[in-house]
Design an enzyme around this catalytic site. Structure first.
Site, short mmCIF file in Angstrom:
data_model
loop_
_atom_site.label_atom_id
_atom_site.label_comp_id
_atom_site.label_asym_id
_atom_site.label_seq_id
_atom_site.Cartn_x
_atom_site.Cartn_y
_atom_site.Cartn_z
N THR A 108 0.87 -1.19 0.00
CA THR A 108 0.00 0.00 0.00
C THR A 108 0.90 1.23 0.00
O THR A 108 1.52 1.55 1.02
CB THR A 108 -0.90 0.03 1.25
OG1 THR A 108 -1.65 -1.18 1.30
CG2 THR A 108 -1.86 1.20 1.20
N LYS A 187 -7.94 1.54 -2.64
CA LYS A 187 -7.52 1.10 -1.29
C LYS A 187 -7.36 2.31 -0.36
O LYS A 187 -7.80 2.28 0.79
CB LYS A 187 -6.20 0.33 -1.42
CG LYS A 187 -5.40 0.14 -0.17
CD LYS A 187 -5.88 -1.00 0.67
CE LYS A 187 -5.02 -1.14 1.93
NZ LYS A 187 -5.62 -2.02 2.92
N LYS A 262 -0.31 5.88 8.28
CA LYS A 262 0.38 5.91 6.98
C LYS A 262 -0.63 5.99 5.84
O LYS A 262 -0.55 6.86 4.96
CB LYS A 262 1.26 4.66 6.81
CG LYS A 262 1.87 4.54 5.42
CD LYS A 262 2.58 3.20 5.22
CE LYS A 262 1.65 2.06 4.99
NZ LYS A 262 1.66 1.38 3.73
P1 NAD Z 1 6.02 -5.64 7.51
O1 NAD Z 1 6.86 -4.50 7.95
O2 NAD Z 1 5.59 -6.66 8.50
O3 NAD Z 1 6.74 -6.43 6.31
C1 NAD Z 1 7.43 -5.81 5.27
C2 NAD Z 1 8.64 -6.66 4.91
O4 NAD Z 1 9.34 -6.02 3.84
C3 NAD Z 1 9.62 -6.80 6.08
O5 NAD Z 1 9.90 -8.17 6.29
C4 NAD Z 1 10.85 -6.03 5.59
O6 NAD Z 1 12.07 -6.58 6.07
C5 NAD Z 1 10.71 -6.17 4.09
N1 NAD Z 1 11.45 -5.15 3.34
C6 NAD Z 1 11.54 -3.81 3.58
N2 NAD Z 1 12.32 -3.23 2.65
C7 NAD Z 1 12.72 -4.21 1.82
C8 NAD Z 1 13.58 -4.25 0.67
N3 NAD Z 1 14.14 -3.12 0.19
N4 NAD Z 1 13.81 -5.44 0.07
C9 NAD Z 1 13.24 -6.57 0.54
N5 NAD Z 1 12.43 -6.60 1.63
C10 NAD Z 1 12.19 -5.43 2.25
O7 NAD Z 1 4.74 -4.98 6.79
P2 NAD Z 1 3.33 -5.66 6.45
O8 NAD Z 1 2.41 -5.50 7.61
O9 NAD Z 1 3.58 -7.01 5.86
O10 NAD Z 1 2.82 -4.66 5.31
C11 NAD Z 1 3.31 -4.69 3.98
C12 NAD Z 1 2.42 -3.79 3.14
O11 NAD Z 1 1.07 -4.29 3.19
C13 NAD Z 1 2.34 -2.34 3.64
O12 NAD Z 1 2.33 -1.46 2.55
C14 NAD Z 1 1.03 -2.31 4.42
O13 NAD Z 1 0.44 -1.02 4.46
C15 NAD Z 1 0.17 -3.27 3.61
N6 NAD Z 1 -0.92 -3.88 4.37
C16 NAD Z 1 -0.73 -4.32 5.65
C17 NAD Z 1 -1.79 -4.86 6.36
C18 NAD Z 1 -1.61 -5.34 7.78
O14 NAD Z 1 -2.62 -5.55 8.46
N7 NAD Z 1 -0.38 -5.54 8.25
C19 NAD Z 1 -3.04 -5.00 5.75
C20 NAD Z 1 -3.22 -4.60 4.43
C21 NAD Z 1 -2.12 -4.04 3.75
#
Ligand code: NAD
Length: 319
Positions: A108, A187, A262
């Protein structure tokens, strides 16, 4: 859909959402498929490889994933990470030839970054396809395989059957939103609305309860009246009103307040960019910014905004 199209998949960003998504893919893809994964955290890669018997292999860069895969899914936190993953000159996806590959970004992020990445790919690799495909449904939905995908493409897009099939292994619904970046626009506007409803619901419950009403009666009134909405019905911010809501479990296992801040901020920026007037945007963003920094609220489900606004939580004890 032929098995060959799924033989070499890549997944980058193995976090709270990405990990259960990739594990669901590993369960449901044909036996001869290989999923190449990469995350900046090497520990999580080792854990996922160890727990998924042979189908998942670890890579040491986004580029290495792209070299081995025909379809690549990315799931990282913010726009700057999406830029790094796709555009880094040495270790990004586009540092290798991605001609004919299918690239799907589920993060997102802001629509401008997504469009810039798409433009870069189109300029350098015209036969590659890039889609924004943000998801909704949270970590619980990702684990259960019930998330929804909002796709940045038209109903008639030739890749839609393949995208829908892939999405069905990780979730339930896939909605084509019309064209590039419109999955993200959908979204962000959704989260703006649901974030504002949570604030309004918290305020309304608080004023009703302080006037002497039982919160369960209030929730029934809203549900039967013109205020009916899913936040009140299934994610009620007042603990103990709806047994399965995060608020009834210490505001745990929900959508973190920092993520709401965010997404709300991205939505307000998008509104400014497209000239959409907001009456409630600044107040909503300030509320989520302050709540996400408040030690009583940080890391908890965003409906903890009820606590932040001074709502009574131990109402059962006061009965
Ligand atoms: P998170 O922080 O748990 O996971 C993100 C992962 O990306 C981490 O493991 C991190 O190490 C990795 N990462 C960061 N930079 C990187 C790079 N340059 N190369 C490779 N890996 C990298 O976050 P999340 O909760 O999984 O969310 C991910 C996305 O999904 C976000 O944009 C969030 O807004 C969206 N989202 C989250 C939820 C939720 O409930 N957590 C729900 C819907 C959407």
């Amino acid at each position: 859909m032929s098995d060959a199209e799924y033989q070499n998949l890549g997944f980058i960003g193995i976090g709270a959402m990405g990990r259960p998504m990739v594990e669901n893919l590993a369960k449901k893809l044909p036996a001869n498929s290989i999923i190449s994964i990469y995350d900046v955290s090497e520990q999580v890669l080792d854990d996922v490889v160890a727990g998924n018997g042979g189908k998942i292999v670890k890579c040491l860069s986004a580029r290495a994933v792209a070299e081995r895969s025909d379809v690549i899914i990315t799931m990282v936190p913010e726009g700057l990470h999406v830029r790094q993953v796709y555009l880094d000159r040495n270790i990004g996806i586009c540092a290798t030839d991605v001609s004919n590959k299918l690239l799907i970004d589920c993060s997102t992020i802001d629509t401008a970054t997504s469009l810039a990445v798409k433009e870069h790919i189109f300029t350098h690799f015209p036969s590659a396809s890039f889609y924004d495909a943000p998801v909704s449904g949270g970590v619980i939905g990702a684990k259960k395989g019930t998330i929804a995908f909002f796709l940045g493409c038209a109903e008639g897009d030739p890749n839609l059957p393949l995208l829908a099939n892939l999405a069905s292994m990780m979730g339930k619904q896939i909605i084509p939103c019309g064209g590039p970046s419109l999955g993200l626009a959908a979204k962000l506007s959704n989260n703006y609305l649901s974030g504002l409803i949570a604030i309004a619901c918290s305020e309304a419950m608080n004023m009703g309860m302080r006037s002497g009403l039982d919160p369960r009666v209030l929730a029934n009134v809203y549900s039967a009246g013109t205020a009916q909405n899913t936040i009140c019905d299934r994610f009620n911010p007042v603990p103990g009103v709806y047994p399965d809501s995060p608020s009834s479990h210490g505001y745990k296992e929900g959508f973190k307040v920092q993520l709401m801040k965010k997404d709300f901020g991205l939505a307000v920026d998008m509104a400014t960019r497209v000239g959409a007037q907001l009456a409630l945007g600044a107040a909503g963003l300030q509320t989520y910014t302050d709540a996400s920094q408040d030690p009583r609220c940080k890391d908890l489900d965003s409906r903890v905004v009820y606590r932040f606004l001074g709502g009574v939580e131990d109402w059962k004890g006061r009965e």
